[in-house]
Design a protein around this motif. Structure first.
Motif, PDB file in Angstrom:
ATOM      1  N   TRP A 121       6.636  -1.856   6.119  1.00 51.94           N
ATOM      2  CA  TRP A 121       5.860  -1.135   4.939  1.00 51.94           C
ATOM      3  C   TRP A 121       6.663  -0.341   4.097  1.00 51.94           C
ATOM      4  O   TRP A 121       6.564  -0.380   2.843  1.00 51.94           O
ATOM      5  N   LYS A 122       7.803   0.170   4.766  1.00 52.45           N
ATOM      6  CA  LYS A 122       9.066   0.928   3.966  1.00 52.45           C
ATOM      7  C   LYS A 122       9.804   0.107   3.057  1.00 52.45           C
ATOM      8  O   LYS A 122       9.737   0.646   1.850  1.00 52.45           O
ATOM      9  N   ARG A 123       9.836  -1.143   3.286  1.00 47.70           N
ATOM     10  CA  ARG A 123      11.003  -1.911   2.485  1.00 47.70           C
ATOM     11  C   ARG A 123      10.130  -2.936   1.677  1.00 47.70           C
ATOM     12  O   ARG A 123      11.024  -3.732   0.691  1.00 47.70           O
ATOM     13  N   SER A 124       8.821  -2.917   1.602  1.00 46.49           N
ATOM     14  CA  SER A 124       8.424  -4.152   0.907  1.00 46.49           C
ATOM     15  C   SER A 124       7.144  -3.510  -0.132  1.00 46.49           C
ATOM     16  O   SER A 124       6.793  -2.433   0.171  1.00 46.49           O
ATOM     17  N   PHE A 125       6.604  -4.397  -0.958  1.00 49.61           N
ATOM     18  CA  PHE A 125       5.461  -4.234  -1.731  1.00 49.61           C
ATOM     19  C   PHE A 125       4.392  -5.019  -1.331  1.00 49.61           C
ATOM     20  O   PHE A 125       4.295  -6.191  -1.317  1.00 49.61           O
ATOM     21  N   ILE A 126       3.465  -4.198  -0.637  1.00 47.27           N
ATOM     22  CA  ILE A 126       2.331  -4.851   0.262  1.00 47.27           C
ATOM     23  C   ILE A 126       1.072  -4.341  -0.449  1.00 47.27           C
ATOM     24  O   ILE A 126       0.757  -3.270  -0.813  1.00 47.27           O
ATOM     25  N   ARG A 127       0.107  -5.520  -0.573  1.00 52.54           N
ATOM     26  CA  ARG A 127      -1.252  -5.048  -1.192  1.00 52.54           C
ATOM     27  C   ARG A 127      -2.325  -5.907  -0.496  1.00 52.54           C
ATOM     28  O   ARG A 127      -2.045  -7.072   0.040  1.00 52.54           O
ATOM     29  N   SER A 128      -3.287  -5.343  -0.123  1.00 57.17           N
ATOM     30  CA  SER A 128      -4.591  -5.954   0.698  1.00 57.17           C
ATOM     31  C   SER A 128      -5.625  -6.659  -0.208  1.00 57.17           C
ATOM     32  O   SER A 128      -5.386  -6.114  -1.727  1.00 57.17           O
ATOM     33  N   THR A 129      -6.231  -7.508   0.096  1.00 57.29           N
ATOM     34  CA  THR A 129      -7.286  -8.231  -0.517  1.00 57.29           C
ATOM     35  C   THR A 129      -8.558  -8.071   0.180  1.00 57.29           C
ATOM     36  O   THR A 129      -8.808  -9.102   1.006  1.00 57.29           O
ATOM     37  N   VAL A 185       2.541   3.639  -5.744  1.00 58.40           N
ATOM     38  CA  VAL A 185       2.647   2.680  -4.716  1.00 58.40           C
ATOM     39  C   VAL A 185       2.897   3.340  -3.585  1.00 58.40           C
ATOM     40  O   VAL A 185       2.350   2.917  -2.281  1.00 58.40           O
ATOM     41  N   ASN A 186       3.739   4.505  -3.409  1.00 61.40           N
ATOM     42  CA  ASN A 186       4.022   5.136  -2.351  1.00 61.40           C
ATOM     43  C   ASN A 186       2.940   5.610  -1.638  1.00 61.40           C
ATOM     44  O   ASN A 186       2.557   5.577  -0.396  1.00 61.40           O
ATOM     45  N   ARG A 187       1.941   5.985  -2.360  1.00 61.58           N
ATOM     46  CA  ARG A 187       0.545   6.697  -1.735  1.00 61.58           C
ATOM     47  C   ARG A 187      -0.166   5.545  -1.184  1.00 61.58           C
ATOM     48  O   ARG A 187      -0.564   5.938  -0.296  1.00 61.58           O
ATOM     49  N   GLU A 188      -0.318   4.488  -1.852  1.00 62.04           N
ATOM     50  CA  GLU A 188      -1.280   3.484  -1.399  1.00 62.04           C
ATOM     51  C   GLU A 188      -0.621   2.734  -0.224  1.00 62.04           C
ATOM     52  O   GLU A 188      -1.222   2.180   0.752  1.00 62.04           O
ATOM     53  N   LYS A 189       0.719   2.736  -0.053  1.00 58.21           N
ATOM     54  CA  LYS A 189       1.312   2.258   0.981  1.00 58.21           C
ATOM     55  C   LYS A 189       0.816   2.498   2.349  1.00 58.21           C
ATOM     56  O   LYS A 189       0.639   1.569   3.014  1.00 58.21           O
ATOM     57  N   TYR A 190       0.688   3.600   2.601  1.00 57.84           N
ATOM     58  CA  TYR A 190       0.281   4.212   3.946  1.00 57.84           C
ATOM     59  C   TYR A 190      -1.270   4.704   3.827  1.00 57.84           C
ATOM     60  O   TYR A 190      -1.767   5.300   4.770  1.00 57.84           O
ATOM     61  N   SER A 191      -1.934   4.405   2.864  1.00 51.96           N
ATOM     62  CA  SER A 191      -3.387   4.718   2.914  1.00 51.96           C
ATOM     63  C   SER A 191      -4.069   4.288   4.042  1.00 51.96           C
ATOM     64  O   SER A 191      -4.905   5.085   4.621  1.00 51.96           O
ATOM     65  N   PRO A 192      -3.912   3.089   4.674  1.00 49.63           N
ATOM     66  CA  PRO A 192      -4.637   2.702   5.891  1.00 49.63           C
ATOM     67  C   PRO A 192      -4.567   3.739   6.911  1.00 49.63           C
ATOM     68  O   PRO A 192      -5.570   4.218   7.741  1.00 49.63           O
ATOM     69  N   VAL A 193      -3.355   4.048   7.333  1.00 43.95           N
ATOM     70  CA  VAL A 193      -3.152   4.825   8.528  1.00 43.95           C
ATOM     71  C   VAL A 193      -3.432   6.393   8.080  1.00 43.95           C
ATOM     72  O   VAL A 193      -3.823   7.128   9.076  1.00 43.95           O
ATOM     73  N   VAL A 194      -3.225   6.677   6.846  1.00 40.79           N
ATOM     74  CA  VAL A 194      -3.946   8.162   6.516  1.00 40.79           C
ATOM     75  C   VAL A 194      -5.412   8.278   6.622  1.00 40.79           C
ATOM     76  O   VAL A 194      -5.878   9.185   7.265  1.00 40.79           O
TER      77      VAL A 194
END
Length: 639
Positions: free
Chosen positions: A461-469, A557-566
């Motif tokens: 998560w920290k080092r990548s650009f990850i997006r869900s579909t 992007v940083n906000r969205e990156k951890y939105s699932p765990v938030v």
């Protein structure tokens, strides 16, 4: 007796160990490129690892005699790969030489210019030997490759100069001559590099494993020989050896043989995959074809933008979280177009100490199997490279990706439908390895896979650009089939014209000539710059900005990156406040062991003090900032 050194078996010296230069510090002095490579000298000899030759023509014009030895990437081990590297280098030299054609021609004819490439060793050394007509001598021993960026002052390089030090000069000269004579070959007929219709012609006698390469054979002929050799070797390794005079084929073996003999798809992958961008000259090289970024076909750019808009309109026919999938695909597009320039951002092209995690080199689309990930990745790949052909899943290994990242230069490594097992086995090492890439040109990685958010640990998560579909096509009906056909037509028609125009704007941004004025922070935000360039194109070429083109920047992007765990943590805060306890400087959550393990895996490490079976302790200030929530103690847990 021959000694084994860092260059292999060596007969130059009988002593063992490494040659270490012992020196004394005299002084530090600020010097620019022209001062280091002063016109007081008439001869220069260069030993460099990089093949970035943007400033070579300046040196050749400045000095009467020039010798250059160019190292090569570590993955170039087989001679067919060496020939490929030689071919690439020849074409780059050809472009450089034509800038000062008459000077270069005169030096080649009079044998005052010699170019060499290492063939038996991988030379990482960078050394520059200068001599003047009055007997002045200078040695520059440095970490800097022979490139504009390395001598710009923007990178962290070391520069050590020995002026008129006879012992130092003789030592480095001996090493240069040894590498040149023992481990390098000179470019054949270099004057041909100046010809407008130049194509490399390999002039070496080599043989390996029964494959003969003769003088005068073209690069195409060598490539065909190597293809035949590799195919026969592949089949030999696939077919099992006879057992007791009988040859028995079982199911898995038959499958491997079948795949080895498969006919190629209609759209063949390009023979050469490389994307290189020369910021200084605003020049792009794609698969050995050179294009000026200044030259744009307005109608083709308009058509590409219309096709892109039409592609995004198709998501209105999806079911599920349609708005979110459009936002995520827009964000991924913004990253994917910008990431070929990430190596420049990471090298400090716009700041001294870039924060590498703001410029991720790996992008992942994950989610439902019918969410259009594959088609979207193909569309992006077609826009950037002109083809939809990606890389085989089996090549997703640490060693395989590391080799491709250097060999492809900026050409994206696209891997579709990567299985979770291979990803979990190799992803962390592959992604961590990209943090080491801070100089030169190297390829980004784009991955599509069917997975859940649990497939990615905090390092990824920290080092990548990850997006869900999280939307998908409805059941297979006439509308779905019509949309599928239309999507395929859009991808087929899409060209790379818009991307070339996009790159022109990005290059101008690096040269300080950008159309849009950014704030100091936005100037360093690769994603915001990319979004602004896309938006500017729609404003200038189409006349209006489509609704799907929402703003993208690194903060979002940083906000969205951890939105699932938030979301997971806040659900526990709301639904089970008694499970939380506030102590001195920490917040402790009690939950079942499975929940604790899942939260520990998906939560950034800096938030967690400790985690044991059934309990997880968070840093209070950090978790409150992360969740944007203030914990307060109450009689029955938090309130």
């Amino acid at each position: 007796m021959n000694q084994l050194t860092v260059f292999g078996t060596d007969t130059k010296t009988s002593k063992s160990g490494l040659d270490v230069v012992k020196a004394n510090f005299v002084a530090k002095e600020p010097m620019d490129f022209d001062q280091i490579f002063s016109e007081n000298y008439s001869r220069i000899r260069i030993l460099t690892y990089s093949s970035d030759l943007r400033i070579l023509h300046k040196i050749i014009s400045k000095y009467d005699k020039v010798e250059v030895i160019i190292g090569r990437p570590a993955m170039v081990k087989q001679y067919d790969e060496f020939f490929h590297y030689q071919t690439q280098l020849s074409k780059e030299l050809s472009v450089c030489f034509k800038k000062s054609k008459d000077v270069i021609r005169e030096k080649i004819i009079n044998k005052k210019l010699h170019l060499f490439v290492c063939k038996d060793i991988v030379s990482h050394e960078k050394c520059y030997l200068l001599e003047g007509p009055s007997g002045a001598r200078r040695v520059l021993s440095t970490s800097a490759n022979f490139s504009t960026a390395a001598f710009s002052g923007r990178q962290n390089e070391g520069y050590i100069i020995f002026d008129n030090d006879e012992d130092a000069f003789l030592h480095y000269e001996e090493n240069f001559v040894h590498i040149r004579d023992k481990s390098s070959i000179e470019f054949p007929n270099p004057i041909r590099l100046l010809e407008d219709d130049y194509t490399p012609d390999l002039k070496s006698d080599l043989s390996l494993d029964g494959v003969e390469i003769s003088k005068g054979e073209s690069a195409g002929e060598v490539e065909q020989k190597m293809f035949s050799f590799k195919r026969s070797k592949q089949l030999t390794e696939t077919i099992p050896s006879p057992n007791k005079s009988k040859l028995v084929f079982r199911g898995p073996q038959l499958d491997r043989i079948s795949k080895a003999l498969q006919k190629p798809t209609k759209e063949k992958a390009p023979k050469s995959r490389s994307l290189s961008i020369n910021i200084e000259d605003e020049l792009m090289e794609l698969n050995e074809q050179y294009t000026s970024l200044k030259t744009q076909d307005t109608e083709k750019v308009k058509n590409d933008l219309r096709l892109l808009d039409e592609f995004f309109q198709g998501y209105q026919h999806f079911s599920g979280q349609v708005d979110k999938i459009i936002r995520n695909y827009n964000a991924f597009l913004t990253w994917a177009l910008a990431v070929p320039m990430a190596c420049d951002f990471r090298a400090g092209g716009l700041e001294e100490n870039p924060y590498l995690y703001d410029y991720p080199l790996v992008g992942v689309l994950y989610g439902n199997s019918t969410s259009g990930k594959s088609q979207f990745l193909k569309l992006i790949h077609k826009m950037v490279t002109g083809t939809t052909q990606g890389v085989q899943n089996g090549q997703f290994t640490k060693a395989g990706i590391a080799a491709m990242q250097l060999d492809f230069k900026r050409y994206p490594i696209m891997i579709d439908d990567l299985d979770s097992t291979r990803f979990s086995s190799h992803a962390v090492e592959v992604i961590k390895n990209t943090d080491l890439l801070v100089n030169g040109e190297y390829a980004p990685i784009m991955i599509a896979m069917n997975a859940s958010q649990d497939a990615f640990n905090t390092e990824i998560w920290k080092r990548s650009f990850i997006r869900s579909t999280r939307a998908s096509l409805p059941d297979n009906d006439d509308k779905t089939r019509t949309l599928g056909r239309k999507t395929a037509e859009i991808i087929q028609e899409m060209s790379s014209s818009f991307f070339q125009s996009y790159l022109y704007h990005m290059v101008r941004h690096f040269k300080g000539e950008q159309v849009t004025t950014y704030s100091p922070q936005e100037n360093l935000d690769m994603l915001y710059v990319s979004h602004s360039i896309i938006k500017t194109h729609y404003e200038q070429f189409i006349g209006q900005v489509p609704d799907w083109l929402s703003r993208v920047d690194i903060r979002e992007v940083n906000r969205e990156k951890y939105s699932p765990v938030v979301s997971d943590l806040m659900q526990l805060v709301i639904n089970d406040p008694k499970a939380w306890k506030v102590k001195r400087g920490e917040v402790v959550l009690s939950a079942d062991p499975i929940t604790v393990r899942r939260l520990k895996k998906n939560t950034p490490d800096y938030l967690i003090n400790s985690a044991i079976s059934g309990q997880i302790s968070f840093q209070r200030e950090e978790i409150e900032s992360f969740l944007n929530y203030r914990f307060r103690s109450g009689l029955f847990g938090i309130i």
